[in-house]
Each structure stands twice: as C-alpha cells, then as structure tokens.
Enzyme design. Structure first.
Site, PDB file in Angstrom:
ATOM      1  N   SER A 149       0.860  -1.181   0.000  1.00  0.00           N
ATOM      2  CA  SER A 149       0.000   0.000   0.000  1.00  0.00           C
ATOM      3  C   SER A 149       0.892   1.226   0.000  1.00  0.00           C
ATOM      4  CB  SER A 149      -0.885   0.029   1.242  1.00  0.00           C
ATOM      5  OG  SER A 149      -0.119   0.390   2.390  1.00  0.00           O
ATOM      6  N   ASP A 150       0.398   2.338  -0.536  1.00  0.00           N
ATOM      7  CA  ASP A 150       1.078   3.602  -0.285  1.00  0.00           C
ATOM      8  C   ASP A 150       0.926   3.905   1.200  1.00  0.00           C
ATOM      9  OD1 ASP A 150       2.447   5.981  -0.646  1.00  0.00           O
ATOM     10  OD2 ASP A 150       1.282   6.582  -2.396  1.00  0.00           O
ATOM     11  N   ALA A 151       1.728   4.821   1.702  1.00  0.00           N
ATOM     12  CA  ALA A 151       1.738   5.095   3.139  1.00  0.00           C
ATOM     13  C   ALA A 151       0.403   5.678   3.581  1.00  0.00           C
ATOM     14  CB  ALA A 151       2.870   6.056   3.482  1.00  0.00           C
ATOM     15  N   GLY A 152      -0.403   4.862   4.255  1.00  0.00           N
ATOM     16  CA  GLY A 152      -1.718   5.312   4.703  1.00  0.00           C
ATOM     17  C   GLY A 152      -2.835   4.985   3.739  1.00  0.00           C
TER      18      GLY A 152
END
Length: 742
Positions: free
Chosen positions: A280-283
C-alpha cells in the site's frame, strides 16, 4: 487498419531495451572480496535453494505462528521463525526518501528527464545505479519507479514520472526495473493506478485539500483505464518482472485502489499473471476485510493491518485466517523468488558507493535527457562561435533545483548552472558575469553589454501539491521541498517570464535554460535565440548544462510531454469537473475527477482537435542534421512481430543523436480514435557522414484496442500489404497505407 509511422531524426544515446530478469533465489550476494557471503536464512527446511520459491514459501508459512503471519503483512520481522523485517526506502530519482535521507546519495536527474532520453538501456544504467546505492544503505526494496501518466502538467509529481505516453513510460520503466533488480533490490512500480493529481491548496508532501490524492475519486472509462493508465504498469510487470506494485491513495470509480479487486486481482494477478506482492502507499490501506480480499499484501504505515486490528477482525469473523494466510504466502513467495532470504544482511555503508561512476551515470542521463527546443541561426553550441563575455542571469542559476517529496535525495555535492557555466567558460577563455534578475533593468543592461546572455529559469514542484498555473511567475510555484527552502524556489525567483522578455529585448543572442519538472508556458519563445530544457538535472546538473551549451555533448532528449501554447489547450482545461474535480454527492469528502477526455491524453488530444502546441511530443533538435531513407515495414497480426527498418545518415558536421519514432493509427472502430500512438522508437549516435540501418520493433499492443462490451483486448482489422511514403510534415511522418483489406 491505417498505419502511420513517424520517424523523427534528431538526437540520442544507445539502442533499446535493457536486459536482465528477476533476481535468482539461488544466488548469494558477493562480498567485497568477490566471494559468496552466507545467507541470512539459516538452516531451516525453507532455506534449501534447490526448492522452488512456492515450495519454500509453503514450508515457511506452515512453520509460522499466527502472530508472525500478521507481522509479515506489515513488512515486520517474524521472530518465531527468525525472519527479518523487509526494509524499503524511496528511490525513484536516487536513494532518498524518509528511509535513507540521513545518508548522502547520488541525486539523479528527474524521472521526466530520463524519459526524455528515449533510451531503455540508459534507464537500465540509471536503475542499476539507484539499486546499488539503495543496497549500500541496507535496504531490500525501493519504492520506485513512478509510472503514472501525465494527465496535466500541473501535477506536482509530474517530474517523478515518465511523461504522457503509455508506451514510452512502460519501456523506460522496464529498463529501470531490470537495472535496479540486477543489484538484488526489489522494485516497486507505483502508483497503481490513475493517480494523476496531488490536489490544489495543499502542503507538500501531504495532499491538496481540493482534489487531493487522498480525497479524489477518479471516474475513468474502462477503455481509458486499459489503453492509457495501465499499460506502463503492465510492461513493468510482464517485461520488467517488477517484484512489487504499490497501490495508490485515490479511489477509482468509487473504490479505493488498495481495496479494488478489479485492479489487484482481476487485472494484475489474473490477466497479467503477476506473482509478486502489493504494497500500500503510506496510509492507503483503509479496511482489512476489503483490502485483504482485493489483494493488498503489505500495509507500510500500519493503518489497517496492525496486529490489534487484524486480531480483532479475526475474533469477530470480519476476516478469516485463510485471508491472512493467502496474502502472507504471496509475500513469502515473492521474497524467496527475489533472493531476500539468500543474501546476507546488507550493512548501511554508503562508503561502498562508487561516487564518481554513479555521478557519471547521472551526468549521462542529464545530457541525453536535455531537449533543445529552439536554436535560431545556430546560436548553440557556444563553442562554434567566439564569445568573450557571457551574462548568466536568473536567481535559479545559483541554486540546486529538484522536486520535493518522498523522492528527495541529499546529494553528495551540488553543481549549479552558474557554477557549471563558469567552470566551462574559464576553459574557453570566456568571462562570466552574473545577475540575479530581481532588478530587471540592471539585468537587461548587463545583457546588452555582453556577447551572450543566458537566462536560467526554473519552476518548483513537489509531491502533495499541484501547481496552480504553468507560467514562470511566482504565483505558479508548486509544492516546496521538505523542509521548505524559499531560496531554491520559484516563489523567490520573481517574474521570470518578464525577465526573459526584458533580457531578450536587450540582447538578440539570448539563450534560455529551463530547469522545470514539467512542461511550462513559453510566451517569449520567439523572442530568444535558443531554448534548452534541462528538467531537474540532478546533483551535477550544472556540468551537464555547460557541456550541452558549449557543444561538448549533443542534446540527446526528445519531449516526453507536449508543451502547450496556452493553458487553454490542456486536455483537462474544459472544466473543473475534469480537474481538480467537483463535489461528489455520494461521498461529500471526495471530489470526483471526471476523465471525460477519455483516451485523448497528451499529444492524442492535440492531434484529435488539430491544436498546434508550442512544442510537440517527441520533438527535439540536435546540433547536426539527419536523413532517413530506405524505409520499409514488416507487419503481421499480433502476436507476430511487426517492425520498421530505415537507413539513417548524419548529414551534418557534428556527432549527434538520432531518435526515430514510429507511430500507429487505427481506422475508426465506431468510436473516436487517436490519430497516432507511439509504437516504437530507437536511439542511435552517429558521427558526421556515418550511416546506420535501424530496425524499430513495434509494440504488439499498438495493433489492439480495448473492447468495452466484451471486456477484452481485440486486434484491429489489418492490412494484407502496406506501402510507406513520407508525409512531409515537420515530424518527418511516414504514412503506411492499406491498398487491400484483410
């Protein structure tokens, strides 16, 4: 099918396609002595390198405790089986980002400069350089490359990506991925998918509050999704064998990317055969049940795959152990396949870098990516004339220019444009005088009493915030570096458009050097003698700029993105519903960005609407001239290979780069079709009088179209025979006609 083949002869440096496959799980990394080092796997059954990655993953998973299986989904260590954590950092333009920013690294030119090089072999060397430095900082994976298509040049992250064309972006990504992974580091192609804006009114590197990447719903047709926004990812996965893919923040047609089963399961894993893992991208991981089911493997920021949340979800039956096991298995299989367990722990030791060699690759990328847009009366190269005094003007000339956000790199050193020009001018016996340009009258006076005036102008762009306009005025400044640096910013450079006009009026021998992360407006282009687009040229950019200005190197770049005449020409200029989006009644926090331009992105839009840009995609001048002849095509229905062969001769007096490009156009299929689409290119360096026969292999997908009704690719009706004739336009177009239908 009507096929248009366009060959543009002008500049470049190496032939096509980097080589190299996924890292073998059987090879241990060598030590500095060249001897194999002991792996970090140990003597467990799953450490047997004679077994397949799948078998080893099954053995390890079976030995894992429930807590270890959950830990794997955050990239953490699994202590019960002695598995170390997976360490990753950002590195789209060098070993930087939050992970390795405490170390100095080679700051490479921006991604858009690499794309402008039109050279996958150069991309391989670029990626290999980044991979070695990432490894020397103790990391196993790199969050790169960035392959999102430039839908609008306002995008704050445009500098990181590879421009507006899916085929070009894909081929550059393939080279980059292969190069990086040749160093034992896993690539992470991002951001999957349709992540084309950072948003307005934001704070880099977070997100804009109007249409920001965290709160935008990209409403895109299946045709545009498959023909424009996914091909670069497909190439990186199928041809480059990228170990991992990063899902993006945004929603696509109402579904978050990291919870989107169509993207992560149907397309990525089933249709493309992807066997790696999804970060995932961060968050960007939002909901355990949906994201696990869709196919997200690792939550890199702990926003939904934390132990407490997953344990609670298991206890109440929201997720099942089989969901966790499936995603954990995919992580382990990928790590075994790419050698994670079979090399030693890499120390964080930047002294292992070959700083000089890495800087040479950065310089090569800067020179081969720089695009000569204008050269009236052969103003450049400077060495072909005798100049005694040179005025360098512009505050940007004294600063290191780079994009902001997670890709930032702390350079080993910085060579500004002014420093590079001063050093090279001294060798030529020329005198350089500098003016910041804040006092335009004084700058013009300096220009008037100088033989040559060089105005260095720059923009500012960053992850987390889009630019509000494309001019070189302070109001158009985009996101800042992190932390903000007002000195090295478009905000502090004044009205550079007005400065260029003032200087050009004072001295007809005015050269403009642009250091921008994306296309900008050039209302003064007809007033100046020469324009060199250097992009964000990296830590030693000033040296590359000076070498190009003096003719020590031929500008090797061609535009990977169209330069508009005005902002009204942009494909997204029709309405705010297109960009940055309008309120979404179904989700008030989100703006809905309507991709109503469909597949008409970039030059496809300009061609379709008969718009003449300032400088077209694929354009770029050389310091020499070329002639193309003996052009012939060999065409076959996919999967048969189609190609164009031509003879290129350097008819000038200097060594230079030729960049022939082939485009394909489909006849109307009952819907609007792009006039032409890039299907292949080559890059060849020729000495004066030298000739070379070049074969351009055409992308098989160029002969296909996405059938929305059937939900699949189809081969367009073709030709039984073709003839190719020059069309005579400024691009050197070659038209292939179909005398008989088939």
């Amino acid at each position: 099918m009507r096929i248009r083949l366009i060959a543009v002869a002008a500049t470049i440096a190496a032939l096509l396609s980097g080589t190299g496959l996924a890292i073998s799980s059987a090879a241990a990394a060598p030590t500095r002595t060249g001897k194999p080092a002991v792996s970090r796997c140990g003597s467990h059954p799953w450490c047997n390198t004679k077994l397949s990655a799948a078998k080893r993953a099954h053995l390890l998973l079976a030995a894992m405790s429930p807590s270890d299986r959950i830990a794997v989904l955050s990239g953490d260590a699994a202590p019960d089986v002695g598995m170390p954590a997976v360490k990753a950092t950002d590195g789209a333009v060098g070993a930087g980002g939050l992970g390795s920013s405490k170390y100095k690294s080679t700051a490479m030119p921006a991604g858009i400069a690499l794309a402008a090089g039109f050279d996958p072999k150069l991309a391989y060397r670029f990626g290999k350089t980044v991979g070695a430095e990432v490894r020397h900082r103790g990391f196993d994976a790199d969050y790169g490359p960035t392959v999102n298509i430039m839908r609008t040049p306002l995008g704050g992250r445009t500098f990181e990506g590879y421009g507006e064309d899916p085929y070009l972006a894909g081929q550059i990504a393939v080279g980059w991925v292969k190069g990086l992974q040749s160093e034992g580091v896993m690539a992470d192609v991002k951001h999957f998918a349709v992540n084309n804006q950072e948003g307005q009114i934001g704070s880099a590197p977070l997100s804009g509050v109007v249409g920001g990447r965290l709160i935008v719903n990209a409403l895109v047709s299946q045709r545009a999704l498959h023909e424009i926004y996914l091909p670069a990812f497909r190439a990186a996965v199928q041809q480059g064998h990228s170990a991992t893919v990063m899902c993006s923040y945004n929603q696509i047609n109402g579904v978050y990317a990291c919870g989107n089963r169509q993207l992560l399961t149907t397309i990525l894993r089933k249709q493309w055969g992807f066997k790696g893992l999804v970060y995932s991208d961060a968050g960007a991981c939002h909901e355990p049940k949906q994201d696990l089911a869709a196919g997200t493997n690792i939550d890199i920021l702990g926003t939904c795959y934390t132990a407490p949340e997953l344990q609670t979800s298991l206890a109440i039956g929201l997720v099942h152990q089989s969901d966790i096991d499936k995603r954990a298995y995919e992580v382990l299989r990928t790590l075994f396949a790419y050698g994670f367990f079979d090399h030693p722990f890499w120390p964080a030791n930047p002294s292992l870098d070959n700083v000089a060699a890495d800087a040479a690759v950065a310089d090569q990328a800067a020179e081969q990516g720089a695009v000569l847009l204008r050269n009236r009366h052969h103003m450049l190269p400077l060495a072909s004339h005798r100049h005694h005094t040179i005025a360098v003007i512009g505050a940007a000339a004294k600063h290191y220019i780079s994009g902001g956000g997670s890709s930032q790199v702390t350079p080993w050193f910085r060579t500004t444009a002014l420093a590079g020009i001063e050093r090279r001018a001294a060798r030529a016996g020329d005198t350089v005088t500098y003016a910041s340009g804040h006092r335009r009258a004084a700058a013009a006076a300096l220009a008037k009493r100088s033989d040559v005036a060089i105005v260095v102008a720059a923009d500012t762009s960053s992850e987390g915030e889009d630019k509000v306009c494309l001019s070189l005025r302070p109001i158009c400044s985009g996101g800042q570096a992190t932390p903000p640096n007002p000195i090295a910013s478009q905000l502090g450079y004044g009205n550079q458009d007005a400065l260029i006009r003032k200087v050009a009026a004072a001295n007809p021998h005015t050269v403009v050097v642009l250091e921008t992360g994306a296309p900008v407006l050039t209302p003064w282009r007809n007033d100046v003698a020469a324009i060199l687009e250097a992009w964000y040229p990296g830590e030693d950019g000033g040296t590359a700029i000076a070498r190009l200005l003096y003719g020590d190197a031929d500008p090797g770049g061609r535009l990977p993105a169209t330069f508009p005449r005005s902002a009204n020409q942009l494909p997204t200029a029709g309405s705010t519903a297109q960009y940055p989006g309008t309120l979404n009644p179904e989700s008030p926090l989100f703006l809905a960005a309507h991709y109503s331009e469909g597949v008409m992105v970039g030059y496809r839009w300009y061609d379709k609407h008969h718009l003449a840009p300032a400088y077209p995609f694929g354009f770029g001048l050389s310091y020499t001239t070329f002639r193309m002849r003996s052009v012939r095509g060999t065409f076959g229905a996919p999967p048969a290979r189609s190609s164009v062969t031509l003879r290129i001769t350097n008819t000038g007096h200097r060594t230079g780069w030729a960049v022939p490009q082939a485009y394909v156009g489909l006849e109307s299929l009952g819907r609007p079709e792009p006039v032409r689409q890039l299907a292949g290119f080559a890059k060849v360096r020729l000495a004066p009088g030298q000739s070379r026969t070049v074969t351009i292999h055409l992308d098989p997908h160029a002969f296909e179209y996405w059938d929305t009704t059937a939900g699949r690719w189809r081969v367009a009706p073709g030709c039984k025979s073709e003839t190719i004739e020059p069309a005579g336009d400024y691009r050197g177009t070659l038209v292939a006609s179909c005398p008989s239908r088939g």
